[in-house]
Design an enzyme around this catalytic site. Structure first.
Site, PDB file in Angstrom:
ATOM      1  CE  LYS A 116      -1.952   2.518   3.303  1.00  0.00           C
ATOM      2  NZ  LYS A 116      -1.989   3.884   2.681  1.00  0.00           N
ATOM      3  CB  SER A 152       3.387   8.035  12.955  1.00  0.00           C
ATOM      4  OG  SER A 152       2.206   7.254  13.001  1.00  0.00           O
ATOM      5  CB  THR A 153       5.891   5.949  17.224  1.00  0.00           C
ATOM      6  OG1 THR A 153       7.256   6.190  16.840  1.00  0.00           O
ATOM      7  CG2 THR A 153       5.867   5.003  18.407  1.00  0.00           C
ATOM      8  CB  VAL A 170       0.433   4.353  12.151  1.00  0.00           C
ATOM      9  CG1 VAL A 170      -0.061   3.299  11.160  1.00  0.00           C
ATOM     10  CG2 VAL A 170      -0.446   5.598  12.076  1.00  0.00           C
ATOM     11  CD  GLU A 197      12.258   4.345   9.026  1.00  0.00           C
ATOM     12  OE1 GLU A 197      11.999   5.215   9.906  1.00  0.00           O
ATOM     13  OE2 GLU A 197      12.233   4.556   7.817  1.00  0.00           O
ATOM     14  CB  CYS A 257      12.116   8.966   9.673  1.00  0.00           C
ATOM     15  SG  CYS A 257      13.207   8.067   8.560  1.00  0.00           S
ATOM     16  CD  GLU A 293       8.985  11.893  13.215  1.00  0.00           C
ATOM     17  OE1 GLU A 293       9.967  11.501  12.559  1.00  0.00           O
ATOM     18  OE2 GLU A 293       8.016  11.169  13.483  1.00  0.00           O
TER      19      GLU A 293
END
Length: 494
Positions: free
Chosen positions: A185, A239-240, A242, A261, A295, A392
């Site tokens: 995706k 993102s952390t 998700v 990641e 990131c 972030e």
């Protein structure tokens, strides 16, 4: 070769790519992908939902269980992937233009870095196809044993919008060379180049069902992929928050392994023995690269007090001189942010920095009335507990913090839930060695930043993720290790 500009970019592929064909979503739903330079619609793209995920996973499962791809030699798979790399190079101008149109990054970056870098990664990972083997094992008793690597099965990937082509290759290449089939995706903000590469993959000879591309949204398409019982492995970059949802869905379904990641809040430590001009160059690259949408961006810049004031002055001047504008124009260093959501989020962080007492030295405002352009921004006098120092931002916002001693800066640099990367600027080898061993992060750059190579494993500590990408490790992530034991009778060598 004809140079492609926004006026003559042709968006050819807007449907889902399933089982080797471009098809409409079962629901016939579409969504708009937006040009971040203008806010105007580029194209209506097919929107995958749970039913489409089921069809794509079934195609991938059939291709894995009964198709030729896992049964080909590693060398043969490698040849096909090298052909895909050739086609990407042949279509570089077109791919780069679509990437810039959909993402907003400067065309010079798409052409000069992202596309060539992605091809290099693809060729490097493809080269592992015929080089992975197991071991023979000496065991007690009248037995012989060996290990072998086998592809894990149907792999899935969910990729981000900041490096659409590179992220696709980083996920797909190791899975495919390992012999897996894949459902991928792309980010809803940037689906166009993934679909283009799907067409090139078909032309290169990747069989039907081996690579399936499903544009769509996280809560629907992504959630259906992560929780699917017939997906054997999933890799996610984003993102952390998700990443936690992906891991939870994977655990609740079939306990599929995950590679994550995730976010970062990377420290860049600048010691007062360093050359200030070099330090400013490294810090500017570390933060403003790719519009700050990276990131590993050096979003916490710790400067030792002996250099602090001079660094702030020169870093602010360099930020003011940064060329922001239409990414298709020559000489532009910074294009728009990827979409309105990210644009507003960054402006919100800038307001919080001002409200919490950081000193705004330059930037901080929108540029123009159309599109999602933000001035390169520098804050001084940033404190560790401010939002701009903790969260972030993913945008062109430099936060500069003062420090005195090495002991102090190590403690402060590590005082974060993240651990993706870090940078050190110093002329003292002992300091470099001490700090590089002390900072808890997956990549440490000394007197440089954003250096990447297919040979270098990439991933994070703590809540910046699980596992490593690139290098041989990336291929092994998509393989199972099997042990085989057989009895041996009457051997004089046991």
């Amino acid at each position: 070769m004809t140079t492609i500009s926004p006026s003559n970019v042709e968006v050819k592929y807007k449907q889902l790519f399933i089982d080797g064909e471009f098809v409409d979503a079962i629901s016939k739903k579409t969504f708009q992908t937006i040009d971040p330079r203008t806010g105007h619609v580029i194209a209506d793209v097919a929107e995958a939902d749970k039913e489409d995920v089921d069809v794509a996973v079934k195609a991938a499962r059939k291709a894995f269980d009964h198709g030729p791809w896992p049964r080909m030699t590693g060398y043969a798979r490698s040849r096909v992937l090298h052909k895909l790399a050739d086609l990407m190079e042949e279509r570089l101008e077109e791919l780069a233009a679509i990437e810039t149109l959909d993402n907003g990054k400067p065309l010079s970056m798409s052409k000069g870095m992202d596309l060539p870098g992605s091809v290099t990664i693809l060729r490097s990972l493809a080269g592992w196809g015929d080089k992975i083997s197991g071991d023979t094992c000496k065991v007690n008793g009248p037995y012989q044993a060996y290990t072998l690597y086998e592809p894990i099965g149907v792999a899935a990937a969910i990729i981000p919008w900041n490096f659409p082509i590179a992220s696709l290759i980083i996920k797909a290449a190791p899975a495919l060379v390992a012999g897996c089939t894949m459902v991928l995706k792309p980010a809803e903000q940037t689906p166009l180049t993934a679909l283009f590469i799907a067409a090139l993959a078909k032309e290169a000879g990747i069989p039907p069902g081996v690579l399936n591309i499903l544009p769509g949204f996280g809560p629907t398409t992504g959630a259906a992929i992560a929780s699917h019982m017939d997906v054997d492995k999933i890799s996610f970059t984003g993102s952390t928050e998700v990443g936690r949802l992906i891991m939870e869905a994977s655990a609740k379904s079939n306990l599929k392994p995950v590679t994550l990641e995730l976010g970062g809040k990377s420290p860049l430590i600048i010691c007062e023995d360093a050359d200030v001009d070099i330090a400013v160059e490294i810090a500017s690259l570390g933060l403003f690269f790719n519009m700050g949408q990276c990131c590993v961006a050096s979003s916490r810049i710790f400067v030792q007090e002996g250099m602090y004031n001079e660094f702030l002055r020169k870093a602010s001047e360099k930020a003011r001189n940064r060329v922001v504008g239409d990414p298709f124009q020559a000489g532009v260093q910074q294009g728009p942010q990827v979409d309105e959501t990210q644009f507003k989020k960054i402006l919100g962080y800038i307001e919080s920095g001002k409200t919490e007492g950081a000193k705004l030295l330059t930037g901080g405002k929108r540029i123009g009335e159309a599109g999602y352009f933000i001035e390169p921004t520098v804050f001084g006098d940033v404190k560790d507990d401010m939002k701009i120092a903790k969260e972030e931002i993913f945008g062109p916002v430099m936060s500069v913090l003062r420090f005195k001693s090495l002991d102090e800066v190590v403690k402060r640099a590590n005082d974060t839930m993240y651990g993706l990367a870090a940078g050190i600027v110093t002329n003292d080898l002992n300091v470099a060695n001490r700090l590089s061993r002390s900072i808890r992060a997956g990549t440490i750059w000394i007197n440089c930043y954003h250096v990447s190579d297919p040979a270098l494993p990439f991933g994070g500590y703590k809540m910046s993720g699980i596992g490593r990408e690139q290098s041989l490790q990336a291929v092994l992530n998509y393989m199972q290790l099997k042990t085989v034991v057989t009895p041996v009778h009457d051997s004089p060598w046991l």
